[in-house]
Design a protein around this motif. Structure first.
Motif, PDB file in Angstrom:
ATOM      1  N   ASP A 117      21.040   1.202  -5.344  1.00  0.00           N
ATOM      2  CA  ASP A 117      21.010   0.276  -6.484  1.00  0.00           C
ATOM      3  C   ASP A 117      19.591   0.126  -7.020  1.00  0.00           C
ATOM      4  O   ASP A 117      18.634  -0.030  -6.254  1.00  0.00           O
ATOM      5  CB  ASP A 117      21.544  -1.087  -6.040  1.00  0.00           C
ATOM      6  N   GLU A 118      19.453   0.151  -8.337  1.00  0.00           N
ATOM      7  CA  GLU A 118      18.097   0.155  -8.909  1.00  0.00           C
ATOM      8  C   GLU A 118      17.332  -1.124  -8.579  1.00  0.00           C
ATOM      9  O   GLU A 118      16.124  -1.105  -8.366  1.00  0.00           O
ATOM     10  CB  GLU A 118      18.137   0.379 -10.428  1.00  0.00           C
ATOM     11  N   ASP A 119      18.025  -2.252  -8.525  1.00  0.00           N
ATOM     12  CA  ASP A 119      17.327  -3.501  -8.226  1.00  0.00           C
ATOM     13  C   ASP A 119      16.891  -3.551  -6.763  1.00  0.00           C
ATOM     14  O   ASP A 119      15.819  -4.055  -6.436  1.00  0.00           O
ATOM     15  CB  ASP A 119      18.223  -4.701  -8.561  1.00  0.00           C
ATOM     16  N   PHE A 120      17.753  -3.017  -5.908  1.00  0.00           N
ATOM     17  CA  PHE A 120      17.398  -2.947  -4.487  1.00  0.00           C
ATOM     18  C   PHE A 120      16.171  -2.053  -4.295  1.00  0.00           C
ATOM     19  O   PHE A 120      15.202  -2.427  -3.626  1.00  0.00           O
ATOM     20  CB  PHE A 120      18.597  -2.411  -3.688  1.00  0.00           C
ATOM     21  N   LEU A 121      16.198  -0.885  -4.945  1.00  0.00           N
ATOM     22  CA  LEU A 121      15.073   0.043  -4.820  1.00  0.00           C
ATOM     23  C   LEU A 121      13.798  -0.561  -5.407  1.00  0.00           C
ATOM     24  O   LEU A 121      12.706  -0.390  -4.884  1.00  0.00           O
ATOM     25  CB  LEU A 121      15.406   1.374  -5.510  1.00  0.00           C
ATOM     26  N   ARG A 122      13.966  -1.285  -6.493  1.00  0.00           N
ATOM     27  CA  ARG A 122      12.812  -1.911  -7.136  1.00  0.00           C
ATOM     28  C   ARG A 122      12.176  -2.947  -6.203  1.00  0.00           C
ATOM     29  O   ARG A 122      10.954  -3.027  -6.074  1.00  0.00           O
ATOM     30  CB  ARG A 122      13.258  -2.584  -8.440  1.00  0.00           C
ATOM     31  N   MET A 123      13.027  -3.725  -5.567  1.00  0.00           N
ATOM     32  CA  MET A 123      12.494  -4.740  -4.658  1.00  0.00           C
ATOM     33  C   MET A 123      11.751  -4.082  -3.497  1.00  0.00           C
ATOM     34  O   MET A 123      10.665  -4.514  -3.109  1.00  0.00           O
ATOM     35  CB  MET A 123      13.608  -5.630  -4.134  1.00  0.00           C
TER      36      MET A 123
ATOM     37  N   THR B 291      15.687 -13.613 -13.606  1.00  0.00           N
ATOM     38  CA  THR B 291      16.409 -12.380 -13.934  1.00  0.00           C
ATOM     39  C   THR B 291      16.058 -11.218 -13.023  1.00  0.00           C
ATOM     40  O   THR B 291      16.624 -10.139 -13.151  1.00  0.00           O
ATOM     41  CB  THR B 291      16.071 -11.921 -15.370  1.00  0.00           C
ATOM     42  N   GLY B 292      15.095 -11.380 -12.132  1.00  0.00           N
ATOM     43  CA  GLY B 292      14.668 -10.245 -11.313  1.00  0.00           C
ATOM     44  C   GLY B 292      14.186 -10.734  -9.970  1.00  0.00           C
ATOM     45  O   GLY B 292      14.862 -11.512  -9.300  1.00  0.00           O
ATOM     46  N   ILE B 293      12.979 -10.309  -9.614  1.00  0.00           N
ATOM     47  CA  ILE B 293      12.445 -10.707  -8.322  1.00  0.00           C
ATOM     48  C   ILE B 293      12.249 -12.226  -8.281  1.00  0.00           C
ATOM     49  O   ILE B 293      11.929 -12.850  -9.296  1.00  0.00           O
ATOM     50  CB  ILE B 293      11.110  -9.969  -8.045  1.00  0.00           C
ATOM     51  N   VAL B 294      12.522 -12.807  -7.124  1.00  0.00           N
ATOM     52  CA  VAL B 294      12.200 -14.218  -6.878  1.00  0.00           C
ATOM     53  C   VAL B 294      11.457 -14.268  -5.547  1.00  0.00           C
ATOM     54  O   VAL B 294      11.659 -13.408  -4.688  1.00  0.00           O
ATOM     55  CB  VAL B 294      13.458 -15.120  -6.821  1.00  0.00           C
ATOM     56  N   PHE B 295      10.578 -15.259  -5.400  1.00  0.00           N
ATOM     57  CA  PHE B 295       9.791 -15.328  -4.155  1.00  0.00           C
ATOM     58  C   PHE B 295       9.334 -16.745  -3.880  1.00  0.00           C
ATOM     59  O   PHE B 295       9.175 -17.554  -4.787  1.00  0.00           O
ATOM     60  CB  PHE B 295       8.591 -14.375  -4.221  1.00  0.00           C
TER      61      PHE B 295
END
Lengths: 425, 425
Positions: free
Chosen positions: A240-246, A275-279
């Motif tokens: 998944d692109e979001d998983f890979l991005r993280m 909408t994307g990374i959270v921390f």
């Protein structure tokens, strides 16, 4: 004569604390500057409406709001992002990327509790106009660098997640009310596992899926284990692109010296606009609330204006930070800076002292002189108690010799120098 | 989508102005520190009552006040002194002298005008517990030193007076309503000489006495002329202790390098609580409101508590200062500080750039990298436009050689250095 009290939930800062707070603000400003962020500032009062747009009525109920003389609903600002966003969209000439920081005072009208007063300062940094993983990483790195410069390296951990990835996981596990489940997960460490489980079940995550989800949520994964983290869920998300991005973001940070970062599925940040990374950053012992928190919020600008502007940012309040630094015995001022207490004897000695005093000050040194009628021994005791590092004594002898006696108040050493050597101090 | 406006009378600060404002605040903090003043901070909200005590209903009418959820009348703080005083009297363990400064935000709900917004920052410094002329002088010197460090030496003048001396002069000239005449004189440069004359006459200063007073008020006297200044009044005050004290204060300042000071009989400061020296700083051209103002107010603490605590202090707002610095072409950031814009070509170049980027930042340098897909020439143009002093270019050649190309963006010079020389930048 009248007894005036401070308002409940508010704090006064006396020098013993304020000096340290100034130092911390200075570290924040310098870290932001190193990263190429520029300072902004905005009013402490805004139209109440701006918070309704972004955060809804719950937040509005916690604001210091009132009607002004023109019957407009206005409020002391409870958070930084809406004002920053207002400033961003009202200038069309800004060259992207826009990188801004500020340390505004914010107000919340809620029950005071540890690490949460009704008024606090918050270091905010936002990066607008670019979307790469380096940008997400840069914000996390800035938060880490700020803490590192305070001496906190190794004492905190950053928990990251990707909001869209989490939404996909929930969906694949049968969740039919994503926003509700995100809110539930946002309380993962604050409510019992039963309560969390019941709420997720109500949203459609049942049986085996629920067990796997709860197990997944209860863990966090260092950089080396992220790849395998979601395998147990048995979902088709490894590419998944979001998983890979993280993963790339965490690896980027790791390679560039910011290693105290884990993938934490239960970190979701409640607010709906991410909408994307959270921390979020926490002390490793888990004693305090979050030290900082943030994420990517590419859509928020649309609420203020038609256009979508990529955005990622964080906020770091001063209250939890103060508690943590105190607990770690790091809440002390150590400026390594010499400071001078001048004592002149007699009228002539005092005149000379005043003269040297202003020379030292113009040279940027911290210097004061004895103005009271204490004897020399009491003067030196007072100077020590006020943390001056050196006393400069000008008596009759020194006046005749055009010399100065300098006493190191830390080790007690004493020496004489010529008056003209003052500039070399 | 919704159009959100800033409130009227308030300002946003974008980086082009905020960087300079940060620099100015930093100058204020460092000057205060040189003089041995320590930072404090207090809430932005206080009980409204505290301002009734000190300043009366006129000020209260200009505050942002409202009732909180417990129906208490509270207000955004319109001035600094009451909060400072509240902090002072609520701590019995403080060792005198107490020397405090702060740069709080203050709010006034009045018609916005040039040099006066509804919200501003004010540098405040106060010295408690000692009464000598050196103390009065120290506050004036701190205000001057702060302006000097901003490059304003020679562009401002400090007008000083002694409130008690002025009261004695008025009394000897037949005035029967001192406080009323002080208020009249406080408007000396703002109203016509006829209006001023009529009001003073109403208070009992008539005929020759009135003429001599108006003549006296219209002048100001440099240090060399103060001795003679009151001779024309024909009053028996040449040996008056307050007159002599004021002369000593100005002479002390003169001797210690602060020479832009005059005795100005019309400077009285309207507020009723001043008890000794009063002073205001103005631009020499007289174009703006006062840059700073203050004085000795030994009795004010009695309004808060039984005890009298000697006190002298000043406030310096940021709005007039900003106007003056802009007019003098001094409103520009010149930090003499190198800053680096890194451009890496290709995936490998970008990775290397990111790595160097974080090294530079950890070394305290300001550094950013190109994250967009611009070509090199556009990258360099962008870097220049953002005021970066140097670009660091990492292409294929540099990667092979383990070198870096550094381009000085101010003079265009370009050189190569080894990668390991980065720490020496």
């Amino acid at each position: 004569m009248s007894k005036i009290e401070r308002l409940r939930g508010f704090k006064d800062y006396y020098p013993e604390d304020m000096q340290k707070r100034e130092e911390i603000f200075s570290i924040m400003r310098n870290a932001a500057k190193s990263f190429g962020f520029l300072p902004i500032d905005y009013p402490s009062l805004e139209m109440l409406e701006i918070y309704r747009i972004k955060s809804g009525d719950e937040l509005v109920g916690q604001t210091y709001n009132f009607k002004d003389k023109s019957n407009r609903e206005i409020t002391l600002i409870p958070e930084a992002t809406p004002s920053t966003m207002r400033m961003l969209v009202s200038r069309k000439d800004l060259v992207k990327p826009v990188k801004w920081y500020n340390i505004p005072k914010l107000w919340r009208y809620e029950e005071p509790q540890s690490g949460r007063n009704r008024e606090h300062y918050q270091f905010n940094a936002d990066y607008f106009g670019e979307t790469g993983i380096e940008i997400d990483a840069e914000l996390i790195a800035l938060a880490c660098e700020t803490l590192n410069r305070m001496g906190l390296k190794g004492m905190y951990v950053v928990r990251v997640n990707h909001r869209k990835l989490m939404e996909k996981i929930l969906s694949k596990l049968g969740c039919v009310n994503i926003q509700s489940s995100i809110s539930t997960i946002d309380h993962f460490r604050k409510e019992s596992i039963e309560t969390i489980g019941n709420k997720l079940r109500d949203d459609g995550v049942v049986d085996d899926n629920l067990n796997r989800l709860l197990n997944f949520l209860s863990k966090s994964y260092p950089v080396s284990e992220i790849q395998n983290s979601i395998k147990d869920l048995g979902l088709d998300l490894l590419e998944d692109e979001d998983f890979l991005r993280m993963i790339s973001t965490v690896e980027f940070l790791f390679k560039n010296g910011y290693e105290d970062i884990v993938y934490d599925p239960s970190t979701v940040r409640g607010l709906s606009y991410y909408t994307g990374i959270v921390f979020e950053g926490f002390d490793v012992d888990g004693k305090f609330r979050s030290i900082f928190g943030g994420g990517r919020y590419d859509n928020l600008s649309q609420l203020f204006e038609g256009q979508e502007i990529p955005a990622v940012g964080f906020g770091m309040g001063d209250a939890v930070l103060e508690n943590l630094l105190k607990e770690k015995n790091l809440w002390k001022v150590d400026n390594g800076h010499s400071s001078y207490f001048l004592v002149g004897m007699g009228r002539e000695g005092k005149n000379k002292a005043a003269n040297l005093l202003y020379k030292l000050r113009r040279n940027g040194k911290t210097a004061v002189m004895e103005n009271s009628e204490r004897n020399i021994s009491n003067s030196l005791k007072h100077a020590s108690s006020m943390n001056f590092t050196h006393a400069i004594i000008i008596g009759e002898k020194e006046l005749t010799e055009r010399s100065l006696t300098i006493k190191n108040l830390i080790n007690g050493e004493q020496k004489k120098i010529g008056e003209n050597e003052l500039d070399e101090l």
